[in-house]
Design an enzyme around this catalytic site. Structure first.
Site, PDB file in Angstrom:
ATOM      1  N   HIS A  13      -7.243   1.713   6.757  1.00  0.00           N
ATOM      2  CA  HIS A  13      -6.542   2.185   8.266  1.00  0.00           C
ATOM      3  C   HIS A  13      -6.127   0.684   9.323  1.00  0.00           C
ATOM      4  CE1 HIS A  13      -6.283   6.387   7.476  1.00  0.00           C
ATOM      5  NE2 HIS A  13      -5.040   5.493   6.176  1.00  0.00           N
ATOM      6  N   THR A  69       0.634   4.513   9.856  1.00  0.00           N
ATOM      7  CA  THR A  69       2.024   4.270   8.977  1.00  0.00           C
ATOM      8  C   THR A  69       2.569   4.759  10.142  1.00  0.00           C
ATOM      9  OG1 THR A  69       0.851   4.243   6.271  1.00  0.00           O
ATOM     10  CG2 THR A  69       3.133   4.033   6.481  1.00  0.00           C
ATOM     11  N   MET A 100       1.048  -1.343  -0.072  1.00  0.00           N
ATOM     12  CA  MET A 100       0.172   0.318  -0.143  1.00  0.00           C
ATOM     13  C   MET A 100       0.780   1.154   0.200  1.00  0.00           C
ATOM     14  SD  MET A 100      -3.571   0.265  -0.220  1.00  0.00           S
ATOM     15  CE  MET A 100      -3.753  -1.094   0.449  1.00  0.00           C
TER      16      MET A 100
END
Length: 497
Positions: free
Chosen positions: A428, A474, A113
């Protein structure tokens, strides 16, 4: 960096997204003598490996790279729509009696991703922080280094300062100084001429990994099983997607950094099934709104689809315990909704507001795996059990009020109300291989990322995050990967490798 499979390595990493890349980067810096291998089910899209697709200048080549990332899934003819570069679950996304995650999506490509993300890297605050993890701030510092985070890339954007001022006037009154409105930290690089490039896994790998002759990246390589003997990981079983052949690769340490859905899938398929595996699945319910800025003049900013236009910027409204959501306000090049024919706004004068809410984390929200059905890769099919609770709906109500305040401070909303995006669209997902301070059945791994009860097996990625975060995950997951990689480096040294 590419080749086919060796008989053995010191460390086998499953997944080439930012967290898998972080393991390789840290190990290349700390233990350049180790033999490292990364296995990625998807194809190599560009050079350098892991490049963000928005950095591909040619639109046709960029679109081709996105299509190649879309795995064996579907673009869905049932009203669901995957983002470019991702694919949806064919089935099992919404189980009876639950809200489900109808827009749950994944990417299959070198870079994961990280080849498609929006590069937002806010730091967690208040209850988002992992209070039992020592040295969290230093790990976040290191994650910012690996991702190339810049909090000031768009300080000179024509509308950005005014947007932040209006947001601050409306929202900052009761906030502590460290959680007030500010520029969003972004994993981007701005050249002296103003051109912007996005960080992908290529930036995390860095030159040191690319120069490491003892690391090999294997695209189109599906790891179907982690091998375990006497309570220790000993290697992986790999299917060559080019030939269909299967191979065993022995490894002294194994790191599974697939994603928050496929990491627990691989552990389950390998017979590694701690009680918490797949549980505490945590999406971030997301509200969106569009606003025409009040009293702004035209900008000559432009965008070619590669970087952000010069008038663009991203502002951040941080999470607090009093308001358990975080917002990001992105200036758009055009309205996301139709405007009247005679209404031609100044370029950049339409902004999008996105508010992410912290989920009420529960063990009941989970991804399960089916022994009798398989997905497009032949792995156990997923079934997602997921619902919003009364607490979640209360958070959404408070978030709607905050979005409205922000919108009216900025200008004129283009829709009557903020819109709740289909669940799963945040991308997420967290918590499915969550970290914990002790092996009490409520977590899958230790603070080092090592799986409880299976020595030399580490997990990485957003799924490791145990807290109910609202911020983009992230940066946090890469910080946790840094801690895990350091543990592997130290462990191999103690083992005499």
């Amino acid at each position: 960096m590419t080749g086919r499979f060796p008989e053995s390595v010191d460390v086998a990493v499953v997944g080439s997204g930012p967290c898998g890349a972080a393991y390789i980067r840290v190990l290349s810096e700390r233990r350049p003598d180790l033999r490292l291998a990364t296995f990625e089910v998807g194809p190599l899209l560009a050079d350098p490996p892991g490049l963000h697709v928005k950095n591909i200048a040619d639109p046709a080549a960029r679109e081709h790279a996105q299509r190649r990332s879309q795995g064996p899934g579907t673009a869905a003819a049932d009203g669901r729509l995957a983002r470019p570069g991702t694919y949806l679950l064919e089935s099992g996304h919404t189980e009876p009696g639950g809200d489900g995650l109808p827009n749950a999506a994944m990417s299959s490509n070198v870079g994961g991703m990280g080849a498609h993300w929006t590069a937002a890297c806010p730091r967690p605050g208040d209850s988002e922080r992992i209070d039992f993890l020592p040295g969290l701030d230093e790990l976040l510092d290191e994650a910012e280094r690996l991702l190339g985070v810049d909090a000031h890339a768009f300080d000179d954007a024509p509308f950005a300062a005014e947007v932040r001022k209006r947001l601050a006037d409306a929202l900052d009154t009761d906030r502590p100084p460290e959680r007030r409105v500010r520029p969003m930290p972004l994993a981007v690089h701005r050249a002296p001429d103003g051109a912007v490039t996005w960080s992908g896994s290529d930036v995390v790998y860095g030159d040191v990994s690319r120069a490491n002759a003892r690391h090999t990246l294997f695209p189109e390589a599906l790891v179907t099983r982690v091998l375990v003997e006497k309570g220790r990981a000993t290697g992986v079983r790999v299917k060559d997607m080019r030939t269909g052949t299967e191979h065993t690769v022995l490894a002294a340490h194994v790191v599974v950094a697939a994603d928050a859905l496929r990491t627990p899938q691989l552990l389950w398929a390998s017979g590694i099934r701690p009680a918490a595996l797949g549980r505490c699945l945590n999406d971030q319910p997301q509200l969106v709104y569009a606003v025409r800025l009040r009293d702004v003049t035209a900008s000559d900013g432009d965008s070619d689809g590669v970087g952000l236009a010069r008038h663009s910027g991203v502002s951040w409204v941080p999470y607090t315990d009093a308001e358990p959501f975080h917002g990001q306000v992105m200036q758009l090049d055009a309205s996301p909704v139709p405007l009247a024919d005679d209404d031609v706004p100044a370029p950049g004068s339409i902004v999008g507001l996105g508010w992410f809410c912290a989920k009420d984390v529960r063990a009941e929200d989970r991804v399960e795996f089916d022994a009798d059905r398989v997905d497009g890769y032949g792995m156990p099919a997923m079934r997602i059990h997921y619902s919003l609770t009364a607490r979640d709906h209360a958070t959404l109500t408070a978030a709607r009020a905050a979005v409205r305040r922000a919108a009216h401070a900025l200008g004129d909303p283009l829709d009557p109300e903020p819109r709740l995006v289909a669940l799963g669209a945040s991308l997420h997902y967290q918590g499915t291989v969550r970290m914990g301070p002790t092996d009490d059945g409520t977590s899958v791994c230790a603070p080092t990322g090592e799986v409880w009860g299976v020595r030399a097996l580490h997990v990485a990625g957003n799924g490791v995050i145990p807290t109910p975060t609202a911020c983009n995950p992230t940066l946090t997951s890469v910080a946790l990967a840094v801690a895990g990689a350091r543990h592997v480096a130290d462990s191999t040294r103690q083992e005499g490798k």
